[in-house]
Design a protein around this motif. Sequence first.
Motif, PDB file in Angstrom:
ATOM      1  N   ASP A  13     -26.377 -19.540  -4.383  1.00  0.00           N
ATOM      2  CA  ASP A  13     -25.913 -19.267  -3.543  1.00  0.00           C
ATOM      3  C   ASP A  13     -27.119 -18.100  -1.466  1.00  0.00           C
ATOM      4  O   ASP A  13     -25.946 -17.447  -1.113  1.00  0.00           O
ATOM      5  CB  ASP A  13     -25.100 -18.384  -3.225  1.00  0.00           C
ATOM      6  CG  ASP A  13     -23.682 -18.474  -4.538  1.00  0.00           C
ATOM      7  OD1 ASP A  13     -23.392 -20.369  -3.942  1.00  0.00           O
ATOM      8  OD2 ASP A  13     -23.109 -18.071  -4.610  1.00  0.00           O
ATOM      9  N   THR A  32     -19.275 -25.136  -3.564  1.00  0.00           N
ATOM     10  CA  THR A  32     -18.977 -24.030  -2.229  1.00  0.00           C
ATOM     11  C   THR A  32     -18.425 -24.743  -1.305  1.00  0.00           C
ATOM     12  O   THR A  32     -18.553 -26.153  -0.615  1.00  0.00           O
ATOM     13  CB  THR A  32     -21.076 -24.205  -1.710  1.00  0.00           C
ATOM     14  OG1 THR A  32     -21.934 -23.917  -3.114  1.00  0.00           O
ATOM     15  CG2 THR A  32     -21.345 -23.639  -0.454  1.00  0.00           C
ATOM     16  N   ARG A  37     -21.253 -21.598   6.010  1.00  0.00           N
ATOM     17  CA  ARG A  37     -19.813 -20.914   4.583  1.00  0.00           C
ATOM     18  C   ARG A  37     -19.001 -20.531   5.275  1.00  0.00           C
ATOM     19  O   ARG A  37     -18.202 -19.828   6.312  1.00  0.00           O
ATOM     20  CB  ARG A  37     -20.468 -19.596   3.744  1.00  0.00           C
ATOM     21  CG  ARG A  37     -22.132 -20.048   3.556  1.00  0.00           C
ATOM     22  CD  ARG A  37     -22.611 -19.020   2.276  1.00  0.00           C
ATOM     23  NE  ARG A  37     -23.800 -19.989   1.805  1.00  0.00           N
ATOM     24  CZ  ARG A  37     -23.083 -20.642   0.078  1.00  0.00           C
ATOM     25  NH1 ARG A  37     -22.651 -20.387   0.075  1.00  0.00           N
ATOM     26  NH2 ARG A  37     -24.523 -20.966  -0.247  1.00  0.00           N
TER      27      ARG A  37
END
Length: 172
Positions: free
Chosen positions: A123, A151, A171
């Motif tokens: 990540d 994700t 994100r």
Amino acid sequence: MERKTVLYIAVSLDGMIAKEDGSIDWLDEFEGDNGYSDFYQTVDTVILGRSTYEHVKVLTPVFPYQDKTCYVFTGSPDSYQDEHVTFINEGARAFTARLKQEKGSNIWIAGGAELVNAFMKEDAIDEFIITVIPVVLGSGIPLFHELTNETKLRLKGTKQFGQAVQLHYVRA
């Protein structure tokens, strides 16, 4: 402004970043830089995987990122020497966390697939700028593979460059 790690890369419509032999000659068919020059001004650090680094050295007689701080992730950093790069063998998250503490601009995760997947597994990518090139290669090196974690991303924007479309995600 907080530094971000940004994956900036081109893919074929079927998700490949290169042909099976590593060739990216299919990108040469498309005119213009598709936003590359503007993006390049937003980063001061470039991170490459070892295979991509070696490919760049073959493609260009002069190392193209001399004006940036450049790191190459490799399992054997002592095997290489290059005045323009520092060779790294450590986890993506720990390394980029240290970089983000330093003053500077964004950090470009330039590829290739092994590096991207290592960063994805930890990540360690904040933004994804992916330019989709209108060609179906049928086979090759996929951008994402062997991932076990999901994700979630949020679309920040799109741009069109001729026949190519650039997708910009952050994100979620």
